[in-house]
Write a protein that holds these residues in place. Structure first.
Motif, PDB file in Angstrom:
ATOM      1  N   ILE A 106       8.801 -10.528 -13.779  1.00  0.00           N
ATOM      2  CA  ILE A 106       7.738 -11.486 -13.464  1.00  0.00           C
ATOM      3  C   ILE A 106       7.657 -11.577 -11.947  1.00  0.00           C
ATOM      4  O   ILE A 106       8.603 -12.014 -11.288  1.00  0.00           O
ATOM      5  CB  ILE A 106       8.013 -12.870 -14.076  1.00  0.00           C
ATOM      6  CG1 ILE A 106       8.048 -12.770 -15.605  1.00  0.00           C
ATOM      7  CG2 ILE A 106       6.933 -13.867 -13.644  1.00  0.00           C
ATOM      8  CD1 ILE A 106       8.411 -14.068 -16.300  1.00  0.00           C
ATOM      9  N   GLU A 107       6.553 -11.126 -11.400  1.00  0.00           N
ATOM     10  CA  GLU A 107       6.345 -11.098  -9.948  1.00  0.00           C
ATOM     11  C   GLU A 107       5.500 -12.309  -9.556  1.00  0.00           C
ATOM     12  O   GLU A 107       4.290 -12.337  -9.768  1.00  0.00           O
ATOM     13  CB  GLU A 107       5.630  -9.801  -9.554  1.00  0.00           C
ATOM     14  CG  GLU A 107       5.356  -9.671  -8.069  1.00  0.00           C
ATOM     15  CD  GLU A 107       4.614  -8.378  -7.729  1.00  0.00           C
ATOM     16  OE1 GLU A 107       4.703  -7.926  -6.583  1.00  0.00           O
ATOM     17  OE2 GLU A 107       3.937  -7.822  -8.632  1.00  0.00           O
ATOM     18  N   TYR A 108       6.154 -13.326  -8.996  1.00  0.00           N
ATOM     19  CA  TYR A 108       5.451 -14.553  -8.615  1.00  0.00           C
ATOM     20  C   TYR A 108       4.916 -14.397  -7.193  1.00  0.00           C
ATOM     21  O   TYR A 108       5.669 -14.136  -6.258  1.00  0.00           O
ATOM     22  CB  TYR A 108       6.409 -15.739  -8.715  1.00  0.00           C
ATOM     23  CG  TYR A 108       5.812 -17.075  -8.336  1.00  0.00           C
ATOM     24  CD1 TYR A 108       4.473 -17.377  -8.567  1.00  0.00           C
ATOM     25  CD2 TYR A 108       6.606 -18.066  -7.750  1.00  0.00           C
ATOM     26  CE1 TYR A 108       3.938 -18.602  -8.230  1.00  0.00           C
ATOM     27  CE2 TYR A 108       6.081 -19.305  -7.409  1.00  0.00           C
ATOM     28  CZ  TYR A 108       4.748 -19.558  -7.649  1.00  0.00           C
ATOM     29  OH  TYR A 108       4.219 -20.784  -7.312  1.00  0.00           O
ATOM     30  N   PHE A 113       3.424  -5.077  -9.385  1.00  0.00           N
ATOM     31  CA  PHE A 113       2.476  -4.868 -10.478  1.00  0.00           C
ATOM     32  C   PHE A 113       1.741  -3.542 -10.309  1.00  0.00           C
ATOM     33  O   PHE A 113       1.580  -2.775 -11.266  1.00  0.00           O
ATOM     34  CB  PHE A 113       1.473  -6.024 -10.533  1.00  0.00           C
ATOM     35  CG  PHE A 113       0.557  -5.988 -11.729  1.00  0.00           C
ATOM     36  CD1 PHE A 113       0.904  -6.641 -12.901  1.00  0.00           C
ATOM     37  CD2 PHE A 113      -0.649  -5.308 -11.681  1.00  0.00           C
ATOM     38  CE1 PHE A 113       0.059  -6.610 -14.009  1.00  0.00           C
ATOM     39  CE2 PHE A 113      -1.500  -5.275 -12.775  1.00  0.00           C
ATOM     40  CZ  PHE A 113      -1.145  -5.923 -13.945  1.00  0.00           C
ATOM     41  N   SER A 114       1.291  -3.260  -9.085  1.00  0.00           N
ATOM     42  CA  SER A 114       0.572  -2.009  -8.824  1.00  0.00           C
ATOM     43  C   SER A 114       1.512  -0.810  -8.865  1.00  0.00           C
ATOM     44  O   SER A 114       1.162   0.256  -9.377  1.00  0.00           O
ATOM     45  CB  SER A 114      -0.116  -2.077  -7.461  1.00  0.00           C
ATOM     46  OG  SER A 114      -1.067  -3.116  -7.422  1.00  0.00           O
ATOM     47  N   MET A 115       2.719  -0.981  -8.329  1.00  0.00           N
ATOM     48  CA  MET A 115       3.680   0.125  -8.294  1.00  0.00           C
ATOM     49  C   MET A 115       4.151   0.516  -9.693  1.00  0.00           C
ATOM     50  O   MET A 115       4.518   1.661  -9.940  1.00  0.00           O
ATOM     51  CB  MET A 115       4.881  -0.258  -7.425  1.00  0.00           C
ATOM     52  CG  MET A 115       4.542  -0.411  -5.947  1.00  0.00           C
ATOM     53  SD  MET A 115       5.937  -1.037  -4.961  1.00  0.00           S
ATOM     54  CE  MET A 115       7.071   0.355  -5.058  1.00  0.00           C
ATOM     55  N   SER A 116       4.131  -0.451 -10.622  1.00  0.00           N
ATOM     56  CA  SER A 116       4.604  -0.168 -11.984  1.00  0.00           C
ATOM     57  C   SER A 116       3.532   0.486 -12.844  1.00  0.00           C
ATOM     58  O   SER A 116       3.778   0.805 -14.004  1.00  0.00           O
ATOM     59  CB  SER A 116       5.052  -1.460 -12.665  1.00  0.00           C
ATOM     60  OG  SER A 116       3.931  -2.255 -13.000  1.00  0.00           O
ATOM     61  N   GLN A 117       2.328   0.633 -12.275  1.00  0.00           N
ATOM     62  CA  GLN A 117       1.194   1.222 -12.997  1.00  0.00           C
ATOM     63  C   GLN A 117       0.874   0.431 -14.265  1.00  0.00           C
ATOM     64  O   GLN A 117       0.609   0.985 -15.330  1.00  0.00           O
ATOM     65  CB  GLN A 117       1.458   2.692 -13.317  1.00  0.00           C
ATOM     66  CG  GLN A 117       1.630   3.548 -12.066  1.00  0.00           C
ATOM     67  CD  GLN A 117       1.909   5.001 -12.385  1.00  0.00           C
ATOM     68  OE1 GLN A 117       2.357   5.336 -13.474  1.00  0.00           O
ATOM     69  NE2 GLN A 117       1.644   5.874 -11.429  1.00  0.00           N
ATOM     70  N   ASN A 153       5.284  -2.787 -17.043  1.00  0.00           N
ATOM     71  CA  ASN A 153       6.264  -3.807 -17.419  1.00  0.00           C
ATOM     72  C   ASN A 153       6.428  -4.904 -16.369  1.00  0.00           C
ATOM     73  O   ASN A 153       7.451  -5.570 -16.322  1.00  0.00           O
ATOM     74  CB  ASN A 153       7.622  -3.167 -17.713  1.00  0.00           C
ATOM     75  CG  ASN A 153       8.193  -2.455 -16.500  1.00  0.00           C
ATOM     76  OD1 ASN A 153       7.461  -2.112 -15.569  1.00  0.00           O
ATOM     77  ND2 ASN A 153       9.496  -2.228 -16.497  1.00  0.00           N
ATOM     78  N   VAL A 154       5.413  -5.091 -15.524  1.00  0.00           N
ATOM     79  CA  VAL A 154       5.427  -6.179 -14.550  1.00  0.00           C
ATOM     80  C   VAL A 154       4.324  -7.169 -14.896  1.00  0.00           C
ATOM     81  O   VAL A 154       3.176  -6.786 -15.133  1.00  0.00           O
ATOM     82  CB  VAL A 154       5.232  -5.663 -13.108  1.00  0.00           C
ATOM     83  CG1 VAL A 154       5.147  -6.832 -12.129  1.00  0.00           C
ATOM     84  CG2 VAL A 154       6.374  -4.738 -12.715  1.00  0.00           C
ATOM     85  N   LEU A 173      -1.559 -15.788 -15.103  1.00  0.00           N
ATOM     86  CA  LEU A 173      -0.733 -14.605 -15.311  1.00  0.00           C
ATOM     87  C   LEU A 173      -1.647 -13.392 -15.394  1.00  0.00           C
ATOM     88  O   LEU A 173      -2.769 -13.484 -15.900  1.00  0.00           O
ATOM     89  CB  LEU A 173       0.064 -14.705 -16.614  1.00  0.00           C
ATOM     90  CG  LEU A 173       1.076 -15.842 -16.775  1.00  0.00           C
ATOM     91  CD1 LEU A 173       1.690 -15.782 -18.170  1.00  0.00           C
ATOM     92  CD2 LEU A 173       2.158 -15.778 -15.708  1.00  0.00           C
ATOM     93  N   ILE A 174      -1.167 -12.254 -14.901  1.00  0.00           N
ATOM     94  CA  ILE A 174      -1.830 -10.971 -15.127  1.00  0.00           C
ATOM     95  C   ILE A 174      -0.899 -10.175 -16.038  1.00  0.00           C
ATOM     96  O   ILE A 174       0.199  -9.786 -15.634  1.00  0.00           O
ATOM     97  CB  ILE A 174      -2.075 -10.192 -13.816  1.00  0.00           C
ATOM     98  CG1 ILE A 174      -2.719 -11.100 -12.761  1.00  0.00           C
ATOM     99  CG2 ILE A 174      -2.926  -8.959 -14.086  1.00  0.00           C
ATOM    100  CD1 ILE A 174      -4.085 -11.621 -13.125  1.00  0.00           C
TER     101      ILE A 174
END
Length: 462
Positions: free
Chosen positions: A263-265, A281-285, A288-289, A308-309
């Motif tokens: 979870i990236e806050y 989020f972008s790096m994980s494509q 799982n983020v 949330l995204i």
């Protein structure tokens, strides 16, 4: 001109001084009934204090019946000689006698005209629709604007379908865990963000702590760490205030692999002063983020809207579980946020705040480092936000330093209070200095008073 004689060496907060002096002038008829007071902004400029100082003083005057607030007009002095001839002179004392409060990671609370205009526009144009039920994932317009905003500011590509709007981060996390499994082990960095740590403990979650260093997580700490979901604040960690590097983000994603979630806050994501790498989020494509964000720092602390995204494979689970629910966020608030993102005033306000906070930070760091004692302290983590870390170099207990500062009216907080468990990698004698709510004159005076107070301790003469 109404004059307030501030005693900046006093332990009494400035807004209390302003309240007491204005109340005395009204009681003694030096300011007559019916007089229109200068606006908070005008008075703050005249007296060289923050807008918040005057606003808080005015609010107390309203509370105690000295003045009245009239919408779109301002503050007017009540004629207390007509309403009560025996009104006693009231003096209000603060329960927290701190002249300079560096312990709060607060925000500038002034509201620019562009946001006020947008709010009035929404009330006028969406009044018929404001009381209807919003979509269970939030209004489509807001979800669309959030997806456009994230693409513009952070290079996050997501569709409005992936955006879930709710009332507060904790409420959204509760709903998220319900579809992912309440028995999962939840990971937190240590030191931890107190708000989330407390929420997790109260909810009886199974917790695991990742010990971090002053500049973030290391490969060594990850090797011995196990959790199903890890909550991170890579833009500006609270309370260590580091900004995660690209290498650290890659290391985190490698640890997560295919079986764990992150979870990236986006805490302070709008107030990073130096170049930052892509979000996790972008790096994980988009796998799982889960990205989480809110507007409490970028608009106002009382804005309850959070979002949330979700990765695409979690969207269907959410829709299946919650399609009969209603969003807990008022439709009026959602329309307001969507409108200011759409008309650009949201970005204009961010630019204003970013410039203001960076200017305040530079003044604070300069005042501390240029003091004769400046060589005996170390300033850390100045890349983002409204807070810095300060580490005194001499070997003196943090309790002695805290107590001496508090006695002089300077309130501080320190890292030790945020530790969930022992972490030998974090120096306990690390102090947190927040400056978002303070004016530049208050920052300069508070920094000087702090360093003057610590001089005999750090020089070993006390």
């Amino acid at each position: 001109m109404i004059y307030i004689d501030f005693d900046r060496d006093s332990s009494e907060p400035l807004y209390i001084q302003a309240f007491n002096q204005l109340a005395k002038k009204i009681n003694h008829n030096e300011i007559k009934g019916g007089t229109r007071l200068p606006s908070s902004r005008q008075m703050s400029k005249q007296m060289n204090v923050s807008v918040n100082t005057i606003t808080n003083a005015y609010n107390l005057l309203v509370q105690y019946g000295y003045i009245s607030s009239e919408e779109r007009s301002g503050y007017y002095v009540n004629d207390i000689t007509k309403t009560d001839e025996n009104v006693p002179e009231r003096k209000w004392h603060s329960d927290t006698p701190y002249t300079y409060n560096f312990s709060r990671n607060g925000s500038d609370l002034s509201v620019p005209a562009s946001l006020k205009k947008s709010y009035k526009y929404c009330l006028k144009n969406f009044i018929e629709d404001a009381f209807s039920y919003p979509d269970y994932t939030g209004t489509y317009d807001l979800r669309k604007q959030i997806s456009l905003m994230l693409n513009k500011t952070l290079d996050i590509n997501c569709s409005p379908l992936q955006v879930i709007v709710g009332s507060g981060l904790e409420t959204l996390l509760d709903s998220l865990f319900r579809i992912m499994g309440n028995d999962m082990v939840f990971g937190l960095e240590n030191p931890a963000y107190y708000r989330i740590a407390r929420y997790m403990r109260l909810g009886g979650r199974r917790l695991s702590y990742l010990n971090i260093e002053t500049d973030g997580p290391t490969q060594k700490s990850l090797n011995n760490f196990n959790a199903d979901i890890l909550f991170l604040m890579p833009f500006h960690h609270y309370p260590m205030y580091y900004t995660m590097s690209k290498e650290q983000k890659r290391m985190i994603l490698d640890w997560a692999g295919k079986d764990r979630y992150i979870i990236e806050y986006g805490y302070d994501m709008d107030f990073v002063y130096k170049n930052q790498s892509k979000p996790l989020f972008s790096m994980s494509q988009n796998k799982n983020v889960i990205f989480a964000g809110d507007f409490q720092r970028s608009i106002a602390p009382n804005i309850s809207t959070a979002y949330l995204i979700l990765p695409e494979h979690l969207v269907n689970l959410w829709q299946k579980e919650y399609y009969t629910y209603h969003s807990y966020v008022s439709k009026a608030e959602q329309e307001f946020i969507a409108e200011i993102i759409k008309n650009g005033s949201y970005y204009t306000n961010l630019k204003r705040l970013r410039k203001q906070y960076q200017n305040k930070q530079e003044h604070l760091v300069s005042c501390l480092c240029k003091h004769p004692l400046g060589q005996k302290i170390e300033i850390k983590n100045t890349d983002a936000g409204t807070t810095i870390l300060m580490v005194p170099k001499p070997d003196i207990s943090e309790e002695n330093l805290i107590v001496s500062a508090h006695k002089k009216g300077v309130k501080l907080s320190y890292i030790k209070n945020a530790l969930e468990q022992e972490n030998p990698k974090v120096p306990l004698k690390t102090f947190i200095l927040g400056f978002g709510e303070l004016s530049i004159p208050e920052i300069e005076a508070g920094a000087k008073l702090l360093m003057d107070t610590w001089t005999p301790l750090l020089n070993g003469t006390l």
